[in-house]
Design a protein around this motif. Structure first.
Motif, PDB file in Angstrom:
ATOM      1  N   SER A 137       0.803  -1.226   0.000  1.00 59.23           N
ATOM      2  CA  SER A 137       0.000   0.000   0.000  1.00 59.23           C
ATOM      3  C   SER A 137       0.835   1.275   0.000  1.00 59.23           C
ATOM      4  O   SER A 137       0.391   2.325   0.478  1.00 59.23           O
ATOM      5  N   MET A 138       2.044   1.181  -0.512  1.00 57.26           N
ATOM      6  CA  MET A 138       2.891   2.375  -0.640  1.00 57.26           C
ATOM      7  C   MET A 138       2.393   3.178  -1.839  1.00 57.26           C
ATOM      8  O   MET A 138       2.247   2.632  -2.925  1.00 57.26           O
ATOM      9  N   PRO A 139       2.105   4.472  -1.709  1.00 59.67           N
ATOM     10  CA  PRO A 139       1.605   5.257  -2.844  1.00 59.67           C
ATOM     11  C   PRO A 139       2.689   5.484  -3.896  1.00 59.67           C
ATOM     12  O   PRO A 139       3.863   5.677  -3.566  1.00 59.67           O
ATOM     13  N   MET A 140       2.265   5.475  -5.153  1.00 63.02           N
ATOM     14  CA  MET A 140       3.211   5.653  -6.260  1.00 63.02           C
ATOM     15  C   MET A 140       3.884   7.019  -6.204  1.00 63.02           C
ATOM     16  O   MET A 140       5.059   7.159  -6.577  1.00 63.02           O
ATOM     17  N   ALA A 141       3.176   8.013  -5.722  1.00 61.50           N
ATOM     18  CA  ALA A 141       3.750   9.362  -5.630  1.00 61.50           C
ATOM     19  C   ALA A 141       4.992   9.369  -4.746  1.00 61.50           C
ATOM     20  O   ALA A 141       5.970  10.079  -5.018  1.00 61.50           O
ATOM     21  N   LEU A 142       4.991   8.542  -3.694  1.00 55.85           N
ATOM     22  CA  LEU A 142       6.130   8.470  -2.781  1.00 55.85           C
ATOM     23  C   LEU A 142       7.338   7.822  -3.465  1.00 55.85           C
ATOM     24  O   LEU A 142       8.481   8.233  -3.257  1.00 55.85           O
ATOM     25  N   LEU A 143       7.059   6.823  -4.308  1.00 57.11           N
ATOM     26  CA  LEU A 143       8.144   6.150  -5.022  1.00 57.11           C
ATOM     27  C   LEU A 143       8.804   7.115  -6.014  1.00 57.11           C
ATOM     28  O   LEU A 143      10.029   7.126  -6.162  1.00 57.11           O
ATOM     29  N   ARG A 144       7.997   7.959  -6.646  1.00 56.23           N
ATOM     30  CA  ARG A 144       8.530   8.886  -7.644  1.00 56.23           C
ATOM     31  C   ARG A 144       9.441   9.935  -6.996  1.00 56.23           C
ATOM     32  O   ARG A 144      10.402  10.387  -7.611  1.00 56.23           O
ATOM     33  N   GLU A 145       9.127  10.325  -5.769  1.00 58.01           N
ATOM     34  CA  GLU A 145       9.876  11.390  -5.094  1.00 58.01           C
ATOM     35  C   GLU A 145      11.344  11.028  -4.887  1.00 58.01           C
ATOM     36  O   GLU A 145      12.207  11.885  -4.791  1.00 58.01           O
ATOM     37  N   HIS A 146      11.619   9.742  -4.813  1.00 51.93           N
ATOM     38  CA  HIS A 146      12.974   9.285  -4.467  1.00 51.93           C
ATOM     39  C   HIS A 146      13.990   9.567  -5.574  1.00 51.93           C
ATOM     40  O   HIS A 146      15.181   9.732  -5.310  1.00 51.93           O
ATOM     41  N   GLY A 147      13.539   9.597  -6.860  1.00 52.33           N
ATOM     42  CA  GLY A 147      14.450   9.854  -7.983  1.00 52.33           C
ATOM     43  C   GLY A 147      15.143   8.623  -8.524  1.00 52.33           C
ATOM     44  O   GLY A 147      16.011   8.733  -9.396  1.00 52.33           O
ATOM     45  N   ILE A 148      14.773   7.428  -8.040  1.00 52.46           N
ATOM     46  CA  ILE A 148      15.451   6.203  -8.484  1.00 52.46           C
ATOM     47  C   ILE A 148      15.179   5.922  -9.965  1.00 52.46           C
ATOM     48  O   ILE A 148      16.035   5.416 -10.692  1.00 52.46           O
ATOM     49  N   PHE A 149      13.974   6.301 -10.434  1.00 49.59           N
ATOM     50  CA  PHE A 149      13.628   6.033 -11.842  1.00 49.59           C
ATOM     51  C   PHE A 149      14.546   6.822 -12.793  1.00 49.59           C
ATOM     52  O   PHE A 149      14.994   6.302 -13.806  1.00 49.59           O
ATOM     53  N   GLU A 150      14.832   8.081 -12.442  1.00 48.90           N
ATOM     54  CA  GLU A 150      15.707   8.902 -13.278  1.00 48.90           C
ATOM     55  C   GLU A 150      17.144   8.352 -13.273  1.00 48.90           C
ATOM     56  O   GLU A 150      17.839   8.411 -14.287  1.00 48.90           O
ATOM     57  N   GLU A 151      17.556   7.817 -12.117  1.00 47.31           N
ATOM     58  CA  GLU A 151      18.910   7.239 -12.025  1.00 47.31           C
ATOM     59  C   GLU A 151      19.060   6.047 -12.959  1.00 47.31           C
ATOM     60  O   GLU A 151      20.089   5.866 -13.607  1.00 47.31           O
ATOM     61  N   ILE A 152      18.007   5.213 -13.011  1.00 53.56           N
ATOM     62  CA  ILE A 152      18.067   4.019 -13.879  1.00 53.56           C
ATOM     63  C   ILE A 152      18.051   4.437 -15.348  1.00 53.56           C
ATOM     64  O   ILE A 152      18.748   3.847 -16.178  1.00 53.56           O
ATOM     65  N   ILE A 153      17.294   5.499 -15.676  1.00 53.91           N
ATOM     66  CA  ILE A 153      17.286   6.003 -17.066  1.00 53.91           C
ATOM     67  C   ILE A 153      18.684   6.452 -17.478  1.00 53.91           C
ATOM     68  O   ILE A 153      19.114   6.238 -18.616  1.00 53.91           O
ATOM     69  N   SER A 154      19.423   7.059 -16.549  1.00 58.05           N
ATOM     70  CA  SER A 154      20.746   7.614 -16.878  1.00 58.05           C
ATOM     71  C   SER A 154      21.844   6.566 -16.997  1.00 58.05           C
ATOM     72  O   SER A 154      22.976   6.892 -17.354  1.00 58.05           O
ATOM     73  N   ILE A 155      21.524   5.301 -16.736  1.00 57.74           N
ATOM     74  CA  ILE A 155      22.536   4.226 -16.837  1.00 57.74           C
ATOM     75  C   ILE A 155      23.169   4.196 -18.225  1.00 57.74           C
ATOM     76  O   ILE A 155      24.365   3.958 -18.378  1.00 57.74           O
ATOM     77  N   LYS A 156      22.361   4.440 -19.267  1.00 57.69           N
ATOM     78  CA  LYS A 156      22.869   4.312 -20.638  1.00 57.69           C
ATOM     79  C   LYS A 156      24.042   5.255 -20.903  1.00 57.69           C
ATOM     80  O   LYS A 156      24.873   4.982 -21.769  1.00 57.69           O
ATOM     81  N   TYR A 157      24.091   6.365 -20.152  1.00 59.20           N
ATOM     82  CA  TYR A 157      25.206   7.302 -20.294  1.00 59.20           C
ATOM     83  C   TYR A 157      26.286   7.096 -19.237  1.00 59.20           C
ATOM     84  O   TYR A 157      27.470   7.303 -19.500  1.00 59.20           O
ATOM     85  N   ASN A 158      25.880   6.693 -18.047  1.00 54.69           N
ATOM     86  CA  ASN A 158      26.801   6.689 -16.892  1.00 54.69           C
ATOM     87  C   ASN A 158      27.594   5.396 -16.729  1.00 54.69           C
ATOM     88  O   ASN A 158      28.573   5.369 -15.981  1.00 54.69           O
ATOM     89  N   VAL A 159      27.153   4.333 -17.381  1.00 54.14           N
ATOM     90  CA  VAL A 159      27.866   3.056 -17.285  1.00 54.14           C
ATOM     91  C   VAL A 159      28.488   2.751 -18.643  1.00 54.14           C
ATOM     92  O   VAL A 159      27.771   2.602 -19.642  1.00 54.14           O
ATOM     93  N   GLY A 160      29.815   2.695 -18.693  1.00 50.67           N
ATOM     94  CA  GLY A 160      30.502   2.392 -19.944  1.00 50.67           C
ATOM     95  C   GLY A 160      30.269   0.967 -20.384  1.00 50.67           C
ATOM     96  O   GLY A 160      29.875   0.101 -19.584  1.00 50.67           O
ATOM     97  N   ASN A 161      30.533   0.692 -21.652  1.00 50.49           N
ATOM     98  CA  ASN A 161      30.311  -0.653 -22.191  1.00 50.49           C
ATOM     99  C   ASN A 161      31.214  -1.703 -21.561  1.00 50.49           C
ATOM    100  O   ASN A 161      30.919  -2.900 -21.597  1.00 50.49           O
ATOM    101  N   ASP A 162      32.345  -1.251 -20.975  1.00 53.39           N
ATOM    102  CA  ASP A 162      33.258  -2.191 -20.314  1.00 53.39           C
ATOM    103  C   ASP A 162      33.248  -2.000 -18.795  1.00 53.39           C
ATOM    104  O   ASP A 162      34.194  -2.373 -18.106  1.00 53.39           O
ATOM    105  N   GLU A 163      32.173  -1.413 -18.254  1.00 48.94           N
ATOM    106  CA  GLU A 163      32.059  -1.173 -16.810  1.00 48.94           C
ATOM    107  C   GLU A 163      30.841  -1.890 -16.231  1.00 48.94           C
ATOM    108  O   GLU A 163      30.087  -1.331 -15.427  1.00 48.94           O
ATOM    109  N   LEU A 164      30.648  -3.131 -16.637  1.00 50.82           N
ATOM    110  CA  LEU A 164      29.444  -3.851 -16.233  1.00 50.82           C
ATOM    111  C   LEU A 164      29.380  -4.096 -14.725  1.00 50.82           C
ATOM    112  O   LEU A 164      28.300  -4.338 -14.187  1.00 50.82           O
TER     113      LEU A 164
END
Length: 588
Positions: free
Chosen positions: A539-566
């Protein structure tokens, strides 16, 4: 004595001769005083019909047409790679030095340089038995590719004489073959092959290995096999040419053949300039060292546009026979179909849908069926993969060229103008696109990438389909009334679209992504989804999950993790766990 006839009728690129002076179907002929190149396309008792591959302005009745005794063919020998040809394999660089920026009519230029000396390494000896496809010598054509000199198909026997290693031109006799009846055949580096006849192979294999492009939406969601066929349909400005450029630059083919068929002159010029400047990321050498370009712009004669597709295909089959994997970029088959339509109209044939000839489907089928993963005549494995751009007018996928192409390709990468206008590239829409190779390639992915690859892909697609269904509801009643588990689906789908499907061709890390990183990216997105589902179930509200910023961090993986930095993916997994623990404690 030469077989000749006299022109009695001219209709654009179509020329008529009364009766049949002895010409053969598909024979190459020379038309008029300027000896324009043409091909016999119709024979009846009353008249012979010829299509001319050059501009016919100024041609007059009663001018002489001379037979060449040979079909329209391409010259196959060292010197093809890195060259730029027109639709009938005339070298544009050589023509420009002779006649300037515009091609002179009737200009006669050898397709390949016959004076250049090639360092040749002989790999057979006198007395060896040989047959069509046997490799007898090797030439380092470019730093990226070794050209293998083969016995032409249909010739067999034993080697009577062979030259030693050394420097030879492509027309020098390097071997003499004597057959079992005592007939001798001289062998040079040159083969001639008719463009409309497929080159022979021993065996066709099924789809077994993917053509890896480094583009996530292609490799993961809609893969193409080596020896496979794909269509990229899309309206103006949706990114067909750009997508083909990315594939040409990054795919794991040994050789790229780019056919610019009926495209705008300025766009073709840009392609030629871009390719000549690009560095091959696989070898570090210029990309042109494993590329051949065929340029046939929209202002060039329409008959040569129709031939250019077959010219490129025959060159590809020749290198396939050496055991190479070749990728053809045909841009675009719609312009080729328009050339068929124009020629059909000139020939007064009965039109079918939207004026296209009734044989449009069979011509498209004959083109795409020449792709395949083959066992060559010499026992090696080679492939020709065909990726054809389709330019439907107004972006209408229901028009005949797109619909008929869908019948003969197993990969359909539908470009969407709304995605392109939103700057989402590649603008391949995940709901209109499909790949029939997924099941065939699943064993390869499981063995070489990871056992979870196919299952993760299926879950990603299921989430995107669910998002599409929910968006229909959102349009009617808004997103606020959705339960939190459905809001989570929308949020995770946004992460998939922005963090996985969208790819930046100009970013050094994001322009090419290996399959190992693609799998890790899918795993981390789905791991985030599972952990968030746990929180929503409590019963955790979705609005609370969005506030944390974890979704934006996962989106930025494509730039922040190199192809040889698995190894960095473990850090992101820890961040998701910390996010989960933190919210659990807050809720407690």
């Amino acid at each position: 004595m030469d077989t000749t006839g006299k022109i009695y009728g001219i209709n654009g690129p179509i020329v008529y001769i009364k009766g049949n002076p002895g010409f053969k179907m598909s024979e190459m002929v020379y038309v008029g005083k300027e000896r324009l190149v043409g091909e016999v396309i119709g024979l009846t008792k009353e008249r012979t019909t010829i299509q001319v591959y050059e501009e016919t302005t100024g041609l007059k009745p009663l001018e002489i047409v001379t037979a060449s005794q040979n079909p329209i063919s391409v010259t196959l020998a060292p010197g093809i790679i890195g060259n730029i040809f027109d639709g009938i394999e005339r070298p544009l660089t050589e023509i420009s030095t002779r006649s300037g920026a515009f091609i002179s009519r009737g200009i006669s230029v050898e397709s390949l340089d016959q004076q250049k000396l090639w360092q040749t390494h002989i790999v057979v000896k006198s007395g060896d038995a040989v047959y069509g496809g046997t490799i007898i010598a090797e030439v380092q054509e470019t730093s990226a590719l070794t050209h293998k000199i083969m016995i032409p198909p249909g010739i067999s026997g034993s080697i009577k004489s062979i030259v030693p290693d050394g420097q030879y031109t492509i027309t020098d006799i390097i071997a003499t073959i004597v057959d079992y009846e005592g007939n001798e055949t001289p062998i040079t580096m040159v083969q001639k092959w008719p463009i409309r006849i497929p080159r022979p192979a021993l065996k066709r294999f099924g789809a077994e290995k993917p053509l890896i492009t480094g583009q996530r939406i292609l490799d993961t969601l809609f893969p193409i096999a080596k020896g496979g066929t794909a269509a990229i349909p899309g309206g103006f400005g949706t990114g067909k040419t750009m997508t083909q450029h990315q594939i040409a630059k990054w795919c794991d083919a040994d050789l790229i053949i780019y056919i610019g068929c009926g495209e705008r002159g300025n766009e073709m010029t840009q392609v030629l300039e871009d390719f000549s400047k690009l560095t091959d990321p696989l070898t570090g050498k210029p990309l042109m060292e494993r590329t051949t370009l065929i340029a046939n712009t929209s202002n060039m004669p329409v008959a040569a546009r129709e031939a250019s597709i077959y010219t490129g295909l025959t060159l590809a089959e020749y290198y396939r026979d050496m055991g190479y994997h070749v990728a053809i970029m045909a841009d675009s088959t719609s312009r080729w179909a328009e050339a068929l339509r124009e020629l059909s109209g000139r020939l007064e044939e009965m039109p079918a849908e939207e004026g296209f000839p009734a044989y449009l489907a069979s011509r498209l089928s004959a083109f795409y069926e020449r792709a395949g993963l083959m066992q060559t005549l010499c026992g090696l494995e080679g492939s020709v993969s065909i990726i054809g751009a389709v330019s439907p007018q107004g972006g209408d996928f229901s028009e005949p060229v797109t619909q008929n192409t869908k019948r003969f390709v197993r990969c359909f990468w539908g470009l969407d103008k709304s995605l392109a206008y939103a700057r989402h590239f590649p603008a391949i829409h995940w709901l209109t696109s499909y790949s029939e190779y997924v099941r065939d390639l699943s064993p390869w992915y499981s063995k070489n990438v990871g056992e979870d690859f196919v299952a993760d892909r299926a879950e990603i697609i299921a989430l995107l389909n669910k998002e599409s269904e929910l968006n229909e509801i959102v349009k009617l009643i808004g997103s606020d009334v959705l339960p939190d588990d459905q809001k989570l689906v929308l949020e995770i789908s946004r992460v998939i679209r922005l963090g996985f499907l969208q790819q930046n061709a100009y970013h050094p890390t994001d322009t090419y992504v290996p399959l190992s990183k693609q799998l890790k990216m899918m795993e981390i997105i789905l791991y985030l989804y599972d952990r968030c589902k746990d929180l929503i179930a409590m019963s955790m509200p979705m609005a609370l999950l969005r506030e944390h910023g974890i979704f934006e961090e996962i989106i930025s993986i494509k730039y922040n993790v190199g192809n040889d930095e698995l190894e960095k993916f473990a850090e992101y997994k820890q961040k998701i766990d910390q996010f989960h623990t933190q919210l659990m404690e807050t809720n407690a």
